[in-house]
Design an enzyme around this catalytic site. Structure first.
Site, mmCIF file in Angstrom:
data_model
loop_
_atom_site.group_PDB
_atom_site.id
_atom_site.type_symbol
_atom_site.label_atom_id
_atom_site.label_comp_id
_atom_site.label_asym_id
_atom_site.label_seq_id
_atom_site.Cartn_x
_atom_site.Cartn_y
_atom_site.Cartn_z
ATOM 1 C CG HIS A 34 -0.212 -0.187 2.516
ATOM 2 N ND1 HIS A 34 0.424 0.559 2.892
ATOM 3 C CD2 HIS A 34 -0.172 -1.336 3.439
ATOM 4 C CE1 HIS A 34 1.122 -0.048 4.222
ATOM 5 N NE2 HIS A 34 0.508 -1.080 4.390
ATOM 6 C CG HIS A 37 4.299 -1.939 1.994
ATOM 7 N ND1 HIS A 37 2.978 -2.065 2.063
ATOM 8 C CD2 HIS A 37 4.817 -2.358 2.960
ATOM 9 C CE1 HIS A 37 2.366 -3.003 2.774
ATOM 10 N NE2 HIS A 37 3.685 -3.232 3.493
#
Ligand code: PAF
Length: 288
Positions: A34, A37
């Site tokens: 997501h 990250h």
């Protein structure tokens, strides 16, 4: 972008990159990427010649009653996101690569792993440090980027690196949040609509404590602040259990019992709350 599936090919690559003096930036993940990250990848991209992301759902860090089999996975989507983020290599091993038969060596950081998350999830950090050290040995990064959201994980890995003289720098990247303040997490997909609406109260309660401390001074009573935070969270119907609300030194994780006499340069307030079966964590750091 290339995908490396074996330890052999990954180690061969990173050894040759090091010989060519290329800076390796590493982002270890469990996939289902997501924005959080991707912000770690961005931080790595800024400083590294070569960015390597690992995607591996590490069974060793899940407790017997936790969600290993249900942990969200979507490699095709992750691959696409990594390509867009200009990742150079994904290290994507399977369990046989990482934990072959008769695997029997583990890394344990003592003391700071038995508080906060470690008190609720007793074997969790042993799983994290074991896999992270393995990944460091495979990827041989000059630096590795971790998210502030897992503040205890960062402190534990830094301690492991210091104690075992691991030669990779740890970079901590700020937590990425949804517009309403909820920290991004792969586990957010499990939240029902009602739970999702209540979940931002974690950050709201942390902001409340930070405001009180900054505006009204360091003589605020911790018990009072914890009580008020707890009240705020419990006002949400779907918040079923508060595992902990805790005030600790950001660097050593030593518990802070009173703000009055504390001289900590940075205070970590962290919490873990269950929304039915979904357990969320969040934190805030107050720097003096
Ligand atoms: O933070 C995570 O996603 C994991 O704990 C890590 C560092 C990738 C180890 O499995």
């Amino acid at each position: 972008m290339k995908i490396l599936r074996t330890i052999g090919e990954a180690q061969k690559l990173t050894t040759s990159l090091r010989k060519k003096n290329k800076t390796i930036g590493f982002v270890p993940t469990m996939g289902y990427l997501h924005e959080g990250h991707l912000s770690l990848v961005k931080a790595a991209r800024k400083k590294a010649d070569v960015v390597i992301v690992s995607i591996y759902v590490n069974p060793l860090q899940f407790g017997p009653k936790e969600d290993l089999s249900k942990y969200p996975r979507d490699f095709k989507r992750d691959e696409l996101l990594c390509r867009k983020a200009e990742v150079d290599y994904i290290f994507y091993p399977d369990d046989k690569q990482m934990y072959p038969d008769k695997f029997s060596t583990y890394v344990t950081v003592e003391n700071i792993t038995s508080i906060l998350e470690g008190r609720i999830r007793p074997e969790h950090f042993k799983g994290v440090t074991t896999i992270v050290l393995k990944l460091f040995n495979i990827v041989q990064p000059h630096f590795s980027v971790f998210g502030q959201k897992d503040a205890q994980q960062v402190a534990v890995i830094k301690k492991m690196n210091a104690d075992l003289n691991v030669n990779t720098k740890i970079i901590v990247s700020p937590t990425v949040r949804e517009a309403d303040g909820l920290a991004m997490s792969s586990r957010n997909v499990y939240l029902t609509k009602e739970q999702r609406a209540d979940a931002p109260y974690l950050q709201k309660s942390l902001q409340y404590a930070k405001r009180k401390i900054l505006l009204e001074g360091y003589n605020k009573d911790i018990e009072f602040l914890e009580g008020q935070m707890s009240k705020l969270i419990k006002s949400r119907k779907t918040a079923t259990k508060i595992d902990y609300i805790s005030f600790n030194d950001y660097y050593t994780l030593e518990e802070i019992k009173s703000l009055k006499n504390s001289n900590n340069s940075a205070i970590l307030i962290s919490l873990a709350v269950r929304f039915g079966k979904v357990r969320l964590i969040d934190n805030i750091v107050i720097k003096r």
